[in-house]
Design an enzyme around this catalytic site. Structure first.
Site, PDB file in Angstrom:
ATOM      1  CE  LYS A   9      -4.057  -1.962   2.425  1.00  0.00           C
ATOM      2  NZ  LYS A   9      -4.675  -2.023   3.780  1.00  0.00           N
ATOM      3  CE1 TYR A  49      -9.344  -2.912   0.869  1.00  0.00           C
ATOM      4  CE2 TYR A  49      -8.543  -0.956  -0.257  1.00  0.00           C
ATOM      5  CZ  TYR A  49      -8.301  -2.072   0.533  1.00  0.00           C
ATOM      6  OH  TYR A  49      -7.031  -2.349   0.974  1.00  0.00           O
ATOM      7  CG  ASN A 112      -3.565  -2.254   7.297  1.00  0.00           C
ATOM      8  OD1 ASN A 112      -3.494  -1.681   6.218  1.00  0.00           O
ATOM      9  ND2 ASN A 112      -4.543  -3.078   7.602  1.00  0.00           N
ATOM     10  CG  HIS A 115      -5.326  -6.251  -0.106  1.00  0.00           C
ATOM     11  ND1 HIS A 115      -6.534  -6.278   0.569  1.00  0.00           N
ATOM     12  CD2 HIS A 115      -5.429  -7.178  -1.103  1.00  0.00           C
ATOM     13  CE1 HIS A 115      -7.328  -7.176  -0.013  1.00  0.00           C
ATOM     14  NE2 HIS A 115      -6.676  -7.739  -1.022  1.00  0.00           N
ATOM     15  CD  GLU A 126      -9.025  -9.421  -3.085  1.00  0.00           C
ATOM     16  OE1 GLU A 126      -9.838  -9.063  -2.207  1.00  0.00           O
ATOM     17  OE2 GLU A 126      -7.836  -9.694  -2.806  1.00  0.00           O
TER      18      GLU A 126
END
Ligand code: IDP
Ligand code: MG
Length: 149
Positions: A9, A49, A112, A115, A126
């Site tokens: 990310k 998302y 965080n 993913h 995905e």
């Protein structure tokens, strides 16, 4: 072979952790199937998302994932989904086990770092959302008998 989508990310990219994440997955024995460094569009972020639409963190999450480039990758291997989730650690870095990426480099759930797909079905979906067929590389890896029984 089971596939999983991994995103390094924007926070992890900004902090110079692309290599760290790749290195951990490589050393674990997972096999890279596709990779691209990219700016995420709002449209792709909303699709990726979509399951979180309506939750309080949804809008900030879209802002986060589109704020700076990501390194998107497909990794494969037996039980790749569970193995990669384990390497990344729990969603909240302060609950992630020591030795996981999220523990070792993170402090907050909204930053965080990575993913990873949460089921084999979502792994398939995905990977198909982020990569087209030509971007997925099928290759034989010579060390496989030394990783898989
Ligand atoms: P996961 O990434 O471990 O699968 P999910 O529950 O699917 O976790 O949530 C997707 C992402 O949304 C998380 O990785 C995190 O970036 C963000 N997120 C989840 N819950 C919260 C929250 O309570 N506050 C802020 N961000 C959150
Ligand atoms: Mg998730």
């Amino acid at each position: 072979m089971e596939k999983t989508l991994v995103l390094v990310k924007p926070d992890a990219v900004q902090r110079g952790l692309i290599g760290e994440v790749i290195s951990r997955l490589e050393r674990r024995g997972l096999q890279l199937a596709a990779a691209k460094f990219m700016q995420v569009s709002l449209a792709l972020a909303e699709k990726h998302y979509g399951i979180h639409k309506g939750k309080p963190f949804y809008e900030p999450l879209l802002e986060y994932i589109t704020s700076s480039p990501v390194m998107a990758m497909a990794w494969e291997g037996r039980n790749a989904v569970a193995a990669v989730r384990q390497t990344m650690g729990a969603t909240n870095p302060t609950e992630a086990a020591p030795g996981t990426v999220r523990h070792d480099f993170g402090l907050e759930i909204g930053r965080n770092l990575t993913h990873a797909s949460d089921s084999p079905e979502n792994g398939e979906k995905e990977v198909a959302l982020w990569f087209n067929k030509e971007e997925l590389v099928e290759w034989d890896r010579a060390i496989d008998p030394w990783v898989f029984e």
